[in-house]
Design a protein around this motif. Structure first.
Motif, PDB file in Angstrom:
ATOM      1  N   GLU A   1       0.909  -1.241  -0.237  1.00  0.00           N
ATOM      2  CA  GLU A   1       0.099  -0.095  -0.233  1.00  0.00           C
ATOM      3  C   GLU A   1       0.705   1.070  -0.200  1.00  0.00           C
ATOM      4  O   GLU A   1       0.961   1.627  -0.716  1.00  0.00           O
ATOM      5  CB  GLU A   1      -1.144  -0.175   1.463  1.00  0.00           C
TER       6      GLU A   1
ATOM      7  N   ASP B   1       3.305   1.763  -3.926  1.00  0.00           N
ATOM      8  CA  ASP B   1       2.076   2.162  -4.146  1.00  0.00           C
ATOM      9  C   ASP B   1       1.217   3.549  -4.501  1.00  0.00           C
ATOM     10  O   ASP B   1       1.058   4.384  -5.472  1.00  0.00           O
ATOM     11  CB  ASP B   1       0.541   0.987  -4.236  1.00  0.00           C
TER      12      ASP B   1
ATOM     13  N   GLN C   1       5.478   1.093  -9.097  1.00  0.00           N
ATOM     14  CA  GLN C   1       4.636   0.513  -9.787  1.00  0.00           C
ATOM     15  C   GLN C   1       4.967  -1.559 -10.046  1.00  0.00           C
ATOM     16  O   GLN C   1       6.675  -2.018 -10.160  1.00  0.00           O
ATOM     17  CB  GLN C   1       5.085   0.380 -11.282  1.00  0.00           C
ATOM     18  N   GLU C   2       3.956  -2.158  -9.315  1.00  0.00           N
ATOM     19  CA  GLU C   2       4.240  -3.665  -9.120  1.00  0.00           C
ATOM     20  C   GLU C   2       5.037  -3.969 -10.268  1.00  0.00           C
ATOM     21  O   GLU C   2       4.055  -4.495 -11.151  1.00  0.00           O
ATOM     22  CB  GLU C   2       3.853  -4.188  -8.559  1.00  0.00           C
ATOM     23  N   VAL C   3       6.287  -4.660 -10.196  1.00  0.00           N
ATOM     24  CA  VAL C   3       6.238  -6.085 -10.897  1.00  0.00           C
ATOM     25  C   VAL C   3       6.952  -7.420 -10.613  1.00  0.00           C
ATOM     26  O   VAL C   3       6.691  -7.595  -9.191  1.00  0.00           O
ATOM     27  CB  VAL C   3       7.191  -5.308 -11.574  1.00  0.00           C
ATOM     28  N   VAL C   4       6.437  -8.347 -11.352  1.00  0.00           N
ATOM     29  CA  VAL C   4       7.187  -9.597 -10.646  1.00  0.00           C
ATOM     30  C   VAL C   4       8.505 -10.792 -11.667  1.00  0.00           C
ATOM     31  O   VAL C   4       7.987 -10.634 -12.634  1.00  0.00           O
ATOM     32  CB  VAL C   4       6.260 -10.650 -10.694  1.00  0.00           C
ATOM     33  N   LEU C   5       9.095 -10.321 -10.971  1.00  0.00           N
ATOM     34  CA  LEU C   5      10.449 -10.572 -11.860  1.00  0.00           C
ATOM     35  C   LEU C   5      11.115 -12.223 -11.545  1.00  0.00           C
ATOM     36  O   LEU C   5      10.489 -12.444 -10.484  1.00  0.00           O
ATOM     37  CB  LEU C   5      11.308  -9.617 -11.844  1.00  0.00           C
TER      38      LEU C   5
ATOM     39  N   LEU D   1      10.290   0.962  -9.780  1.00  0.00           N
ATOM     40  CA  LEU D   1       9.587  -0.146  -9.803  1.00  0.00           C
ATOM     41  C   LEU D   1       9.876  -0.675  -8.593  1.00  0.00           C
ATOM     42  O   LEU D   1      10.689  -0.451  -7.474  1.00  0.00           O
ATOM     43  CB  LEU D   1       9.926  -0.754 -10.568  1.00  0.00           C
TER      44      LEU D   1
END
Lengths: 567, 567
Positions: free
Chosen positions: B65, B68, B73-77, B138
């Motif tokens: 939270e 954000d 920006q949320e990413v999934v690496l 990110l």
């Protein structure tokens, strides 16, 4: 729940591409890359950009809610796992090249978890001591690893992928059946909520072991699985799991075995042509080595052997094809002219159920350039074991009702297994039973490919313009497009903020210096279900709402648009 | 949001233990294991059971939270990363034994991500082309891996752990400062919401590289970091980051250097005792090898050298202590009697700032059993470089105001770095600037140990009875205890269902055959903030509500209890 901030395309890490990536073969791979959802980090290893991460999180949420609803308990187990438990169950070796293995600084052996049966078994062994502690269902949503020989199809078959895996623990077979049924129903709800078209089919257990297993398949051209579907009854199975029983026939009228000279006919095609018979009248005999021992496999000449089925039958033993060297010093094995009636005592003969007792065949005579006809199963040779090993073909009879089967391609999106006591036996998982004596626990194992479900959805829902997500899965509820200059951008940002304040998840294309045409194309490509355009009538406060799927358009005032999208 | 189902202790995978695990040294390790939150899977590798998984998810939610909220920006690496980018930045080697390395089936080199600077840099290189695409922040929340030589302290220092890592990308230094400030403020909000007592202190960059960096430290006995705190001004720093400048003094009155026979005084202690001077009057010279070259390090005789600071200074070069072999063939190096005034030309001499120009010392005379006195810095020997390498002690002067520093132990719970252009240089990350020319990007890197925050919270909030979570972090809002038989269990389950229906997260102890005393002890150990007991007055529908932290108790009817807990 906190409102999700408006996502502005001017800052969003989501670069769209006009062209398909050069290495992409399947639709979901092309579109997920082009729409800026994913990028390749290494072969079969993917990064999820912000739009992709949201879609992934939406699938995760649905899976979590439905798992919680059946009383499953979420846990977080490690990715990096010690060798010993996998050694104890044999999977350290059985997994072969697919397992990522590594050593730590002290030389200890570890692996990257492909699935976690062993670790969950040990966890329950530590935590549960009595039948009163069971049944229990545990799950996690986690990155899994399999070193695929040929990672392909983008997200559909990666080497690192997101999976929900769960495990059930019961003392009785009936309990396992009930835990399995709970999962089956939860999976149905999950795939329905995801908006996936799917089929439940009978499957083989493969390396996982265990008895009953079913797959959830999403029909799609890009799928790597083929399933058989009966148009007449409820039979549906992965073709790997289609099995027939031999039906004996009366072979007493078949004349005696007769050898016939057949020069230069080392293949079924040349043999059938030279004799003027269909290939289905011939019996071909494939030689394989099972843990080094030669085994002959007999199937009708017109059928292909499915090596996956052969491996599945002999697992965990290793199966290889024979090579020229294997014929050296073996006068009983005449290459190209092998027949079951002359095999040495030590060569095991397995046959397809179509080679039923009483059926007569043309087959090799175990001499160069010679075949034999009227070779009858059970009279001229014995079948040591009937095993269904042929590739299923369109039109093959349904094993349940006999109607012609239909074959389709599909993506495996879920798999549920009744493992039974394989893992509990290997790791000695007992609890005290009602009578005070130890009871061996019986287990189930259940998987959903979370990242693969995203790709499967993309495959099933995309159209010629791009991705087209169901509402619950989409990275946003509405894609607001500022189709113009300052006025349109101001209106777009204003309505975006109002929608966001009302709890709507908003993506807004506020990019300066990008033409409305490019923005429309991108919006179609990205596939958010509603597209709200601030265009020509922005000065009047009028927007156009477009349904991404149907293409229907409607003009609305700001207030009407908000009312519609928050309804 | 869907209601969380009631968690019933009778089925919950959360076996409590009366005794501390044998290998546990720190409080959080003992309590998280005893209360059934975690179990050890391998050295430094942990499994989170249902209660632990919930606490972890709560911390994750707060972190998400707040990230954000700053527009991250949320990413999934991926976890499994290719070698090449880490080779390009030098970290493939610099990480040494801490990096888990492995090969795939084709012999390609991979690593398990310790942090992801390289991969994020390449991602932004692919996605951003213009200054207009920046700034961008990110983040991801993901398992990270470090092969600690001595994994210890349970969750506090594991080899696989959950981390939020984020990365900022800016074109200008001011932009980086602003992205850094955004993170600093977000971290403050996160730790305040978590209920952690924390300090922000100056830190060193270590292997990460870059310029400015600060740590967020949670004071706790179990901490592995020591920080210095000034009682007089706002100075606070990890002791590794406390740095002094040399203050020259007038050494002109010091008599000429004089050699003195000092038989059998190979150590500072024996020397000081034999001469009757304090150890602080002597200068000790430690020899190290930096990438194989001998370097002498001079510090006052009463101070310890902090090898971490030495390594930090010479990084990425490797630093080792000399061994007996290094003295062979080196008459200029007399073991135990080294003095800076007689070092060979080739031996670099670095000294602590306390060995300032003009200060006089007793030190080795570079002859067996002989020392020299009145050895003045700048007159009798030259210091090639002043480097602060001594271990900071309680009472050392504050580098800002001179007051005596206070030292405390703490757990590192966050670290923020202004990396600058190190990674962008190595991987050539440019964007087009406003003037149309390429601009090299400047980066920040920011980490929060999510799993470690759970352990730090446990350390700070536990009392003699067990864990004691803040409300937002606790695995449930209320722990309902059925303290009795059927009547109490019925009431407990009834109130649990009513509370759950009202949106309260409920854990209910409905175990049969477990005494009320054991249930009370377990409730205190598990540490849910409110404990609601269905006990003696259950027949009247009266329950007792106990505050876990204060111990305050109050009798309430079912309706009153529901009103109170949903308030």
């Amino acid at each position: 729940m906190a409102n999700v901030p408006v996502q502005r395309m001017s800052k969003l890490l989501a670069k769209t591409l006009r062209d398909d990536p050069a290495d992409a073969e399947v639709l979901s791979h092309k579109l997920l890359v082009r729409a800026g959802y994913v990028r390749r980090t290494a072969a079969g290893i993917w990064s999820w950009l912000p739009l992709g991460a949201r879609v992934l999180a939406n699938v995760e949420r649905i899976v979590r809610e439905e798992m919680d609803a059946i009383g499953a308990q979420e846990v977080v187990l490690p990715v990096l796992l010690p060798r010993e438990p996998y050694e104890a169950t044999g999977r350290w070796n059985e997994y072969g090249g697919e397992l990522f293995r590594l050593q730590d600084r002290k030389g200890g052996d570890y692996l990257l978890g492909p699935t976690h049966e062993e670790i969950f078994t040990l966890l329950v062994k530590d935590q549960a001591s009595s039948y009163k502690d069971l049944p229990v269902i545990l799950y996690q949503i986690q990155s899994k690893f399999r070193d695929e020989a040929r990672p392909r199809a983008g997200i559909l078959r990666g080497r690192e992928f997101l999976m929900k895996d769960s495990y059930s623990f019961d003392t009785e077979d009936e309990g396992l059946a009930s835990s399995y049924a709970l999962h089956r129903a939860a999976y149905q709800r999950i795939y329905e909520r995801l908006g996936l078209d799917y089929r439940i089919v009978a499957a083989t257990a493969g390396a996982m072991g265990g008895s009953r297993s079913e797959e959830f398949l999403a029909p799609a051209e890009a799928g790597e699985d083929t399933f058989a579907d009966c148009p007449n009854c409820d039979f549906a199975a992965n073709t790997e799991a289609v099995r027939y029983e031999p039906t004996p026939v009366d072979g007493s009228a078949v004349p005696a075995l007769e050898e016939i000279p057949t020069p230069d006919t080392p293949t079924i095609e040349t043999l059938a042509a030279s004799l003027g018979v269909p290939a289905s009248a011939t019996l071909k005999n494939l030689l394989v080595k099972v843990d080094g021992e030669i085994v002959a496999v007999g199937v009708p000449g017109d059928r292909e052997v499915d090596m996956g089925k052969v491996e599945d039958h002999f697992a965990p033993a290793a199966v290889e094809l024979v090579t020229a060297e294997d014929f050296v010093g073996r006068p009983d094995l005449v290459r190209g002219y092998v027949g079951p009636q002359g095999l040495g005592e030590k060569v095991k003969y397995i046959a397809d159920p179509r080679v039923a007792p009483g059926t007569g065949w043309i087959t090799g005579a175990n001499k160069e350039h010679t075949h034999a006809k009227n070779v009858v199963a059970g009279r001229d040779f014995e079948v040591d074991e009937y095993v269904d090993v042929v590739v299923v073909q369109e039109g093959d009879p349904c094993p349940q009702c006999g109607a012609g089967l239909k074959l389709d391609r599909a993506i495996e999106i879920g798999h549920i297994f009744q493992l039974g006591r394989k893992y509990a036996d290997a790791l000695k998982l007992d609890v005290l039973g009602q009578n005070g004596k130890p009871v061996r626990v019986t287990m189930g194992s259940y998987g959903i490919g979370v990242s693969r479900a995203v790709a499967a959805l993309a495959e099933q829902t995309a159209d010629e313009h791009g991705l087209c997500w169901p509402k619950e899965i989409a990275p946003a509820d509405v894609h607001v497009v500022a189709a113009g200059k300052a006025l349109q951008t101001e209106l777009a940002l204003d309505v975006a903020e109002k929608l966001s304040a009302a709890g709507v998840r908003v993506l807004v294309d506020d990019r300066a210096g990008v033409s409305p045409g490019v923005k429309f194309t991108d919006a179609e490509l990205i596939g958010v279900p509603q597209i709200l355009v601030a265009g020509r009538r922005s000065a009047d406060g009028v927007l156009e709402l477009k349904d991404r799927k149907t293409g229907e358009r409607e003009e609305l005032t700001v207030e009407e648009a908000i009312a519609r999208l928050t309804a």
